[in-house]
Design a protein around this motif. Structure first.
Motif, PDB file in Angstrom:
ATOM      1  N   ALA A  68       2.962   7.589   6.847  1.00  0.00           N
ATOM      2  CA  ALA A  68       3.381   6.508   7.742  1.00  0.00           C
ATOM      3  C   ALA A  68       3.664   5.223   6.966  1.00  0.00           C
ATOM      4  CB  ALA A  68       2.291   6.252   8.781  1.00  0.00           C
ATOM      5  N   LYS A  69       3.046   5.069   5.784  1.00  0.00           N
ATOM      6  CA  LYS A  69       3.241   3.870   4.969  1.00  0.00           C
ATOM      7  C   LYS A  69       4.394   4.016   3.978  1.00  0.00           C
ATOM      8  CE  LYS A  69       0.206   0.901   4.591  1.00  0.00           C
ATOM      9  NZ  LYS A  69       0.115  -0.477   5.136  1.00  0.00           N
ATOM     10  N   ILE A  70       4.744   5.256   3.609  1.00  0.00           N
ATOM     11  CA  ILE A  70       5.819   5.490   2.646  1.00  0.00           C
ATOM     12  C   ILE A  70       7.121   5.581   3.415  1.00  0.00           C
ATOM     13  CG2 ILE A  70       6.725   7.025   0.853  1.00  0.00           C
ATOM     14  CD1 ILE A  70       3.854   7.911   0.290  1.00  0.00           C
ATOM     15  N   LYS A  71       7.944   4.559   3.305  1.00  0.00           N
ATOM     16  CA  LYS A  71       9.125   4.434   4.167  1.00  0.00           C
ATOM     17  C   LYS A  71      10.143   5.557   3.950  1.00  0.00           C
ATOM     18  CE  LYS A  71       7.295   0.790   5.817  1.00  0.00           C
ATOM     19  NZ  LYS A  71       5.984   1.025   5.209  1.00  0.00           N
ATOM     20  N   LEU A  72      10.187   6.135   2.759  1.00  0.00           N
ATOM     21  CA  LEU A  72      11.117   7.240   2.518  1.00  0.00           C
ATOM     22  C   LEU A  72      10.592   8.572   3.043  1.00  0.00           C
ATOM     23  CD1 LEU A  72      12.565   6.368  -1.003  1.00  0.00           C
ATOM     24  CD2 LEU A  72      13.671   6.151   1.219  1.00  0.00           C
ATOM     25  N   GLY A  73       9.361   8.567   3.563  1.00  0.00           N
ATOM     26  CA  GLY A  73       8.880   9.702   4.330  1.00  0.00           C
ATOM     27  C   GLY A  73       8.402  10.911   3.566  1.00  0.00           C
ATOM     28  N   THR A 111       3.384   5.102  -5.847  1.00  0.00           N
ATOM     29  CA  THR A 111       2.631   5.356  -4.634  1.00  0.00           C
ATOM     30  C   THR A 111       1.773   6.606  -4.855  1.00  0.00           C
ATOM     31  OG1 THR A 111       2.797   5.628  -2.240  1.00  0.00           O
ATOM     32  CG2 THR A 111       4.452   6.779  -3.569  1.00  0.00           C
ATOM     33  N   GLY A 118       8.341   4.364  -2.678  1.00  0.00           N
ATOM     34  CA  GLY A 118       9.007   4.786  -1.450  1.00  0.00           C
ATOM     35  C   GLY A 118       9.076   3.717  -0.381  1.00  0.00           C
ATOM     36  N   GLY A 119       8.891   2.448  -0.784  1.00  0.00           N
ATOM     37  CA  GLY A 119       8.960   1.339   0.167  1.00  0.00           C
ATOM     38  C   GLY A 119       7.625   0.881   0.721  1.00  0.00           C
ATOM     39  N   TRP A 120       6.507   1.442   0.242  1.00  0.00           N
ATOM     40  CA  TRP A 120       5.179   1.089   0.763  1.00  0.00           C
ATOM     41  C   TRP A 120       4.958  -0.409   0.723  1.00  0.00           C
ATOM     42  CZ3 TRP A 120       0.661   4.730   1.142  1.00  0.00           C
ATOM     43  CH2 TRP A 120      -0.531   4.078   1.469  1.00  0.00           C
ATOM     44  N   THR A 121       5.196  -1.042  -0.446  1.00  0.00           N
ATOM     45  CA  THR A 121       4.857  -2.462  -0.612  1.00  0.00           C
ATOM     46  C   THR A 121       5.965  -3.392  -0.134  1.00  0.00           C
ATOM     47  OG1 THR A 121       5.702  -2.486  -2.894  1.00  0.00           O
ATOM     48  CG2 THR A 121       3.382  -1.928  -2.578  1.00  0.00           C
ATOM     49  N   GLU A 176       6.944  -3.761   2.925  1.00  0.00           N
ATOM     50  CA  GLU A 176       6.638  -4.256   4.271  1.00  0.00           C
ATOM     51  C   GLU A 176       5.519  -5.265   4.242  1.00  0.00           C
ATOM     52  OE1 GLU A 176       6.318  -2.280   8.679  1.00  0.00           O
ATOM     53  OE2 GLU A 176       5.189  -1.323   7.072  1.00  0.00           O
TER      54      GLU A 176
END
Length: 254
Positions: free
Chosen positions: A212-217, A190, A249-252, A254
Motif C-alpha cells: 500500500a506504501k509502494i506506489k508502483l505496486g 524500499t 517505488g514512490g514510498w517516500t 508522498e
C-alpha cells in the motif's frame, strides 16, 4: 555538429569490494559490478557463500575473489584492507535489523544493528579511504542505506537510527573527500525481497501494508538496485557525490 558522448558505465581495470556479498543485495551488487568489468572482492562472514558466488561469477568469464571476513572485527578488517592491491570502489552493503517496539528494545539489539550497519561501515570506509589518499587515487564509496534513512516507521527505531546516520555520514564524507576525488553516495531501497526480508512477507498483513506504501505496486527485487550501484561506481556519475539514489517505488514521495 559534434554530439556529446555518453560517459562509460564500464568498470574495466577497476577493483571493487562488496560486503555482505554472499546473498541478497550484496550478491546482486557484486554480480552487477563484475558484469560491468570490475574485479570484485566478495566479503562475508560465511566463506562458503562467497566462495560459491565468486565461482559463479568466474564461470561467466568475469573476475571475482572471495574473502571470509567479519567486518565488525575492526582490527581484522583494517588489516585486510592493507593487503593486496587497493580497491577503487567500496560497497558497504553488510547490514542487519532487529525490528520490534521501541519500548521493548534491548541494548544488545541496539549494539548489534549499530555495530554492523554504522560502526563497521564507518571504519571499513576509513581503511579504504586511507589507501586511496596515500596513493593519491580517486575512488567511489557506495553506502547501502534504506528508505528508512529518509522516513520513520513503527517497530524500526534502531534500524532507522542506523540508516539516518549512514545518510549523514555519506554527506559528511562526500564534503571532506571531494578535494581528493573520492565520491561518496548512498542507495536507499524500499523493501527488497531477500533471504533476510522473506520471512516478513510471509505475513499477509505486513505484505499488504507494505504494498500500500509502494506506489508502483510491487515489492522490490535485487535487480532493481543493480543499475544504481554500477552507475555510482562509474564515470557516468563523475559529478555525483553526497547524494542518495532512492529506489523505493514512490514510498517516500508522498
Amino acid at each position: 555538429m559534434e554530439l556529446p558522448k555518453m560517459p562509460s558505465m564500464r568498470l574495466d581495470g577497476r577493483r571493487a569490494l562488496v560486503t555482505g556479498a554472499g546473498r541478497g543485495l550484496g550478491l546482486a551488487c557484486a554480480s552487477a559490478l563484475a558484469q560491468a568489468g570490475a574485479h570484485v572482492t566478495l566479503v562475508a562472514r560465511t566463506g562458503a557463500e562467497v566462495e560459491e558466488a565468486a565461482a559463479a561469477i568466474r564461470a561467466r568469464g568475469e573476475q571475482a575473489t572471495a574473502v571470509a571476513l567479519d567486518v565488525t572485527d575492526l582490527d581484522a578488517a583494517a588489516a585486510f584492507m592493507e593487503t593486496g592491491e587497493a580497491h577503487d570502489i567500496l560497497v558497504n552493503n553488510a547490514g542487519t535489523n532487529k525490528p520490534g517496539p521501541m519500548a521493548e528494545a534491548k541494548v544488545a539489539d541496539f549494539d548489534l544493528v549499530m555495530g554492523l550497519n554504522l560502526r563497521a561501515a564507518y571504519f571499513l570506509s576509513q581503511a579504504f579511504v586511507k589507501r586511496l589518499l596515500a596513493g593519491k587515487r580517486p575512488g567511489s564509496v557506495i553506502n547501502m542505506s534504506s528508505q528508512m534513512g529518509l522516513v520513520g516507521a513503527a517497530n524500526r527505531t534502531i534500524y532507522c537510527a542506523s540508516k539516518y546516520a549512514i545518510e549523514g555520514l555519506t554527506k559528511a564524507m562526500a564534503v571532506e573527500l571531494a578535494p581528493a576525488g573520492i565520491r561518496v553516495n548512498s542507495i536507499c531501497p524500499t523493501f527488497i525481497e531477500t533471504p533476510m526480508t522473506k520471512p516478513f512477507f510471509e505475513n499477509a498483513a505486513f505484505r499488504e501494508a507494505t504494498l500500500a506504501k509502494i506506489k508502483l505496486g510491487r515489492i522490490g527485487s535485487v535487480e532493481d538496485v543493480m543499475g544504481a550501484v554500477v552507475y555510482l561506481a562509474s564515470d557516468a556519475a563523475s559529478l555525483v557525490t553526497g547524494s542518495a539514489i532512492v529506489v523505493d517505488g514512490g514510498w517516500t514521495a508522498e
